[in-house]
Design an enzyme around this catalytic site. Sequence first.
Site, PDB file in Angstrom:
ATOM      1  N   TYR A 274      16.908  74.580 -18.798  1.00 27.62           N
ATOM      2  CA  TYR A 274      17.475  73.750 -19.860  1.00 27.62           C
ATOM      3  C   TYR A 274      18.738  73.000 -19.457  1.00 27.62           C
ATOM      4  O   TYR A 274      19.254  72.224 -20.226  1.00 27.62           O
ATOM      5  CB  TYR A 274      17.744  74.585 -21.121  1.00 27.62           C
ATOM      6  CG  TYR A 274      18.354  75.954 -20.864  1.00 27.62           C
ATOM      7  CD1 TYR A 274      19.659  76.082 -20.419  1.00 27.62           C
ATOM      8  CD2 TYR A 274      17.601  77.109 -21.061  1.00 27.62           C
ATOM      9  CE1 TYR A 274      20.213  77.325 -20.164  1.00 27.62           C
ATOM     10  CE2 TYR A 274      18.150  78.364 -20.808  1.00 27.62           C
ATOM     11  CZ  TYR A 274      19.454  78.468 -20.356  1.00 27.62           C
ATOM     12  OH  TYR A 274      19.995  79.690 -20.100  1.00 27.62           O
TER      13      TYR A 274
ATOM     14  N   CYS B 239      -3.193 122.818 -34.990  1.00 28.29           N
ATOM     15  CA  CYS B 239      -4.171 123.912 -35.017  1.00 28.29           C
ATOM     16  C   CYS B 239      -3.578 125.266 -34.637  1.00 28.29           C
ATOM     17  O   CYS B 239      -4.270 126.278 -34.692  1.00 28.29           O
ATOM     18  CB  CYS B 239      -5.359 123.591 -34.124  1.00 28.29           C
ATOM     19  SG  CYS B 239      -4.942 123.651 -32.375  1.00 28.29           S
TER      20      CYS B 239
ATOM     21  N   CYS C 176      -9.298 121.175 -31.662  1.00 26.26           N
ATOM     22  CA  CYS C 176      -8.154 120.927 -32.553  1.00 26.26           C
ATOM     23  C   CYS C 176      -8.488 119.685 -33.390  1.00 26.26           C
ATOM     24  O   CYS C 176      -8.894 118.654 -32.849  1.00 26.26           O
ATOM     25  CB  CYS C 176      -6.904 120.688 -31.719  1.00 26.26           C
ATOM     26  SG  CYS C 176      -5.526 119.987 -32.647  1.00 26.26           S
TER      27      CYS C 176
ATOM     28  N   GLU D  73      16.980  73.410 -29.243  1.00 27.53           N
ATOM     29  CA  GLU D  73      16.114  74.104 -28.284  1.00 27.53           C
ATOM     30  C   GLU D  73      15.976  75.558 -28.706  1.00 27.53           C
ATOM     31  O   GLU D  73      16.892  76.105 -29.317  1.00 27.53           O
ATOM     32  CB  GLU D  73      16.755  74.075 -26.882  1.00 27.53           C
ATOM     33  CG  GLU D  73      17.056  72.689 -26.377  1.00 27.53           C
ATOM     34  CD  GLU D  73      17.843  72.701 -25.060  1.00 27.53           C
ATOM     35  OE1 GLU D  73      18.174  73.795 -24.559  1.00 27.53           O
ATOM     36  OE2 GLU D  73      18.116  71.602 -24.559  1.00 27.53           O
TER      37      GLU D  73
ATOM     38  N   ASP E 243      15.284  84.699 -25.164  1.00 29.82           N
ATOM     39  CA  ASP E 243      15.980  85.965 -24.970  1.00 29.82           C
ATOM     40  C   ASP E 243      15.604  86.572 -23.622  1.00 29.82           C
ATOM     41  O   ASP E 243      14.784  87.462 -23.518  1.00 29.82           O
ATOM     42  CB  ASP E 243      15.620  86.924 -26.106  1.00 29.82           C
ATOM     43  CG  ASP E 243      16.614  88.058 -26.203  1.00 29.82           C
ATOM     44  OD1 ASP E 243      17.643  88.008 -25.503  1.00 29.82           O
ATOM     45  OD2 ASP E 243      16.357  89.000 -26.969  1.00 29.82           O
TER      46      ASP E 243
ATOM     47  N   LYS F 183      16.341  79.458 -28.309  1.00 31.21           N
ATOM     48  CA  LYS F 183      17.223  80.296 -27.486  1.00 31.21           C
ATOM     49  C   LYS F 183      16.363  81.435 -26.958  1.00 31.21           C
ATOM     50  O   LYS F 183      15.975  82.350 -27.687  1.00 31.21           O
ATOM     51  CB  LYS F 183      18.377  80.829 -28.325  1.00 31.21           C
ATOM     52  CG  LYS F 183      19.384  81.613 -27.486  1.00 31.21           C
ATOM     53  CD  LYS F 183      20.653  81.835 -28.287  1.00 31.21           C
ATOM     54  CE  LYS F 183      21.730  82.562 -27.518  1.00 31.21           C
ATOM     55  NZ  LYS F 183      21.331  83.618 -26.642  1.00 31.21           N
TER      56      LYS F 183
ATOM     57  N   CYS G  80      -2.078 120.290 -26.237  1.00 24.21           N
ATOM     58  CA  CYS G  80      -2.708 121.336 -27.028  1.00 24.21           C
ATOM     59  C   CYS G  80      -3.977 121.717 -26.272  1.00 24.21           C
ATOM     60  O   CYS G  80      -4.762 120.867 -25.873  1.00 24.21           O
ATOM     61  CB  CYS G  80      -3.048 120.797 -28.418  1.00 24.21           C
ATOM     62  SG  CYS G  80      -4.321 121.725 -29.259  1.00 24.21           S
TER      63      CYS G  80
ATOM     64  N   CYS H 123       0.573 124.400 -31.061  1.00 22.77           N
ATOM     65  CA  CYS H 123       0.153 123.089 -31.570  1.00 22.77           C
ATOM     66  C   CYS H 123       0.464 123.001 -33.062  1.00 22.77           C
ATOM     67  O   CYS H 123       0.049 123.870 -33.832  1.00 22.77           O
ATOM     68  CB  CYS H 123      -1.340 122.884 -31.334  1.00 22.77           C
ATOM     69  SG  CYS H 123      -1.967 121.412 -32.158  1.00 22.77           S
TER      70      CYS H 123
ATOM     71  N   LYS I 188      21.878  82.253 -34.417  1.00 22.97           N
ATOM     72  CA  LYS I 188      21.130  83.468 -34.108  1.00 22.97           C
ATOM     73  C   LYS I 188      20.251  83.886 -35.283  1.00 22.97           C
ATOM     74  O   LYS I 188      20.711  83.930 -36.419  1.00 22.97           O
ATOM     75  CB  LYS I 188      22.103  84.610 -33.762  1.00 22.97           C
ATOM     76  CG  LYS I 188      22.976  84.323 -32.548  1.00 22.97           C
ATOM     77  CD  LYS I 188      22.238  84.546 -31.236  1.00 22.97           C
ATOM     78  CE  LYS I 188      21.993  85.994 -30.951  1.00 22.97           C
ATOM     79  NZ  LYS I 188      22.924  86.625 -30.060  1.00 22.97           N
TER      80      LYS I 188
HETATM   81  S1  IVH Z   1      22.730  76.458 -22.845  1.00 24.28           S
HETATM   82  C1  IVH Z   1      26.935  75.999 -21.540  1.00 24.28           C
HETATM   83  N1  IVH Z   1      20.294  76.630 -23.812  1.00 24.28           N
HETATM   84  O1  IVH Z   1      21.869  82.085 -24.019  1.00 24.28           O
HETATM   85  C2  IVH Z   1      25.559  76.126 -22.029  1.00 24.28           C
HETATM   86  N2  IVH Z   1      21.409  78.642 -23.163  1.00 24.28           N
HETATM   87  O2  IVH Z   1      24.143  83.292 -25.384  1.00 24.28           O
HETATM   88  C3  IVH Z   1      25.046  77.511 -21.964  1.00 24.28           C
HETATM   89  N3  IVH Z   1      20.065  80.672 -23.440  1.00 24.28           N
HETATM   90  O3  IVH Z   1      24.036  82.157 -21.256  1.00 24.28           O
HETATM   91  C4  IVH Z   1      23.610  77.600 -21.865  1.00 24.28           C
HETATM   92  N4  IVH Z   1      18.266  79.675 -24.217  1.00 24.28           N
HETATM   93  O4  IVH Z   1      21.481  82.470 -20.809  1.00 24.28           O
HETATM   94  C5  IVH Z   1      21.366  77.299 -23.320  1.00 24.28           C
HETATM   95  N5  IVH Z   1      18.127  76.640 -24.648  1.00 24.28           N
HETATM   96  C6  IVH Z   1      19.193  77.304 -24.160  1.00 24.28           C
HETATM   97  C7  IVH Z   1      19.180  78.721 -23.993  1.00 24.28           C
HETATM   98  C8  IVH Z   1      20.330  79.350 -23.502  1.00 24.28           C
HETATM   99  C9  IVH Z   1      18.788  80.840 -23.864  1.00 24.28           C
HETATM  100  C10 IVH Z   1      20.955  81.783 -22.999  1.00 24.28           C
HETATM  101  C11 IVH Z   1      21.785  81.472 -21.771  1.00 24.28           C
HETATM  102  C12 IVH Z   1      23.212  81.606 -22.238  1.00 24.28           C
HETATM  103  C13 IVH Z   1      23.062  82.509 -23.416  1.00 24.28           C
HETATM  104  C14 IVH Z   1      24.238  82.377 -24.352  1.00 24.28           C
END
Ligand code: IVH
Length: 668
Positions: free
Chosen positions: A228, A413, A433, A116, A120, A118, A428, A410, A316
């Site tokens: 998720y 000028c 200018c 999945e 942010d 991740k 300015c 400025c 990451k």
């Molecule tokens: S699973 C126990 N799935 O990333 C499972 N987390 O760095 C924990 N996050 O606290 C969560 N996308 O806030 C999961 N597809 C995803 C995610 C995800 C973002 C965040 C979540 C977690 C943090 C950990």
Amino acid sequence: MKDDKEAVRERIGELTRQISHHDRRYYVDDSPEISDFEYDMLLKELSDLEARYPELVLPESPTSRVSGSPLDEFAQVEHMMHMLSLDNCYSHEELREFDKRVRRWLAVDAVEYIVEPKIDGLGIALLYKDGVLSRGATRGDGRIGEDVTSNVKTIRSIPLRLSSSSDIDSMEIRGEVYMPKDGFKLLNRKREEAGEQPFANPRNAAAGSIRQLDPKIAASRPLEAIFYTLSYSSEPTPDTQSACLETLRNAGLRTSPLTRVFRTIDEVIEHISSWESRRDDVEYEIDGMVVKVNSSEQQKRLGATAKNPRWAIAYKFPAKQMTTILLDILIQVGRTGALTPVAILEPVDIGGVTVSRATLHNEGEVARKKLMIGDRVLVERAGDVIPQVVKPIIEARTGGEKPFRMPILCPVCGSRIVREADEAVRRCDNASCSAQVKERLAHFCSRDAMDIDGVGPSLIDQLVDSGLVRDVAGLYVLTPEMLTTLEGVAEKSSRSIVEAIDASRTRRFDRLLFALGIRHVGSTTARDIASAFGSIEALMSASVEDLSKVRGIGEVVASSVRHFLDNPTNLALLERLKAAHLKTAVEEPDSGPLQGRTFLFTGELESMSRQEATVAVEALGGTVGSSVTKSTDFVVVGENPGSKAQKARKMNKHILSEEEFLAMLEGR
Ligand code: IVH
């Protein structure tokens, strides 16, 4: 009488269900079934009925989305189950080790994984009781979070009642609240205009928004959510994570469309690698990919350490933050003379892009962040915006750093710098200018203004530095002969530049108004002013009061316009633009068969340029927009269309091929 009330009760139930259905079609499925107007009518009928019969309001009523009142502080809530975090890794090797650990623990040869994105944002836990959203809480320390229910309710894609097709009564789910990159950019622009501190990245913006004590503020922020985890359900939980996601979707919750299941870690790694280069294509920030064991039974067997589940790992992506040295702070002079400090950085690679400059927004930001020249600073490239300096690394100071002072004169000028009493920025004071003139020219020639192709920043530099052009009216007396005196401008291009400038004489009056770069007058305001006054003469005799009467125009804009028109230099400029046959009045109203129709072009047309197509539409009374909005009627899709074509399809806009467009122009 009783029957009446029963009928109202039924109608309220029906409207609540219908609106929630349409919310889902619009915000979750991205395919609305009714127009915004019809939706607004349903909502209005419901809120009218609710106002007359408050005792009949349902707990999941859509009108409760923004009706909470400001809180003094958030209540603390204990999560049903701890919100764990994820173990991180940064290499393919570590992913293979994770796979080995998992297989050894389970004593199996192969494991099925789900991958999945991740997201942010910030983790959130929602509780549905008897099908109704009863609580939303932040992660907090994992055990205790903050009750942000009224803010969570303002997120339209989060259903207030679970879909009727779901047989679950109660459940606890987890997901991520985030701010899409577009919304983030817009929010920051607005904040800067209002003199507020911009957010460093979409994550901070989302966190700051969900933790607003006043739900009205949260409601005004473009927040979204994706789920998720099904952490508790009154029905037996499905066998796999992919089936859990399916359950969430069936209940009407948004899940990521980007999840995929794989049978080997090699496939997982290949998939993740392919995403590394595509991460910027997603409309929200993703900071990595999460790999999870798909089987629920295997997840249970693997269990968790104190902090992390053993069945998942986050891979990451390279960080979009890096530290580097702040070599200097230069001052940029804008179109209105505003002085903006810009950070000059020791070049540094941030997520594959070399960064050597970053915006510091304004003088206040430099002070707030306590930046000193020579500092080691944390720089971030987030949300596709200009890189930002997040903060200095105070611990790395050597004592050789120098404080930053705004200049007194400025830097371009040498004129006096002024600061109006009610303003945060210094400017300015010299309208001629060269930096200001160049910025004004660039704005004048830009796409949404006079759209003059071929007059870009480097030509503008040459035109101003050589003295050929001193203001925007100067463009219209340029000849090819004058242009060829500039270095690197050949005869052929000199002619096409003059042609492009010539073509701009036909731009509508409101575009000229916008192009003038009057402070606070954006393209929409320019359109409102043009249609309210009709001509430059009428506008010139308008008082601040007359101007304030125009819809959408407040005191600030009105005074700014009046201020511009009271300046003799500007009046002389307008006279010269008029003499150059630019349009200083609105063309005959309701002329032309395309009157009232708004077009949008994406991709290249074979038979004509974008500019010619625009002129053709405008000649028939239509208008041309630059993005797909509610008011767009037709989207003309040429070769290699951009993302606008996709958006138009999603929004069910009328799509025209080039042929169909030509046929329309010919009145067929
Ligand atoms: S699973 C126990 N799935 O990333 C499972 N987390 O760095 C924990 N996050 O606290 C969560 N996308 O806030 C999961 N597809 C995803 C995610 C995800 C973002 C965040 C979540 C977690 C943090 C950990």
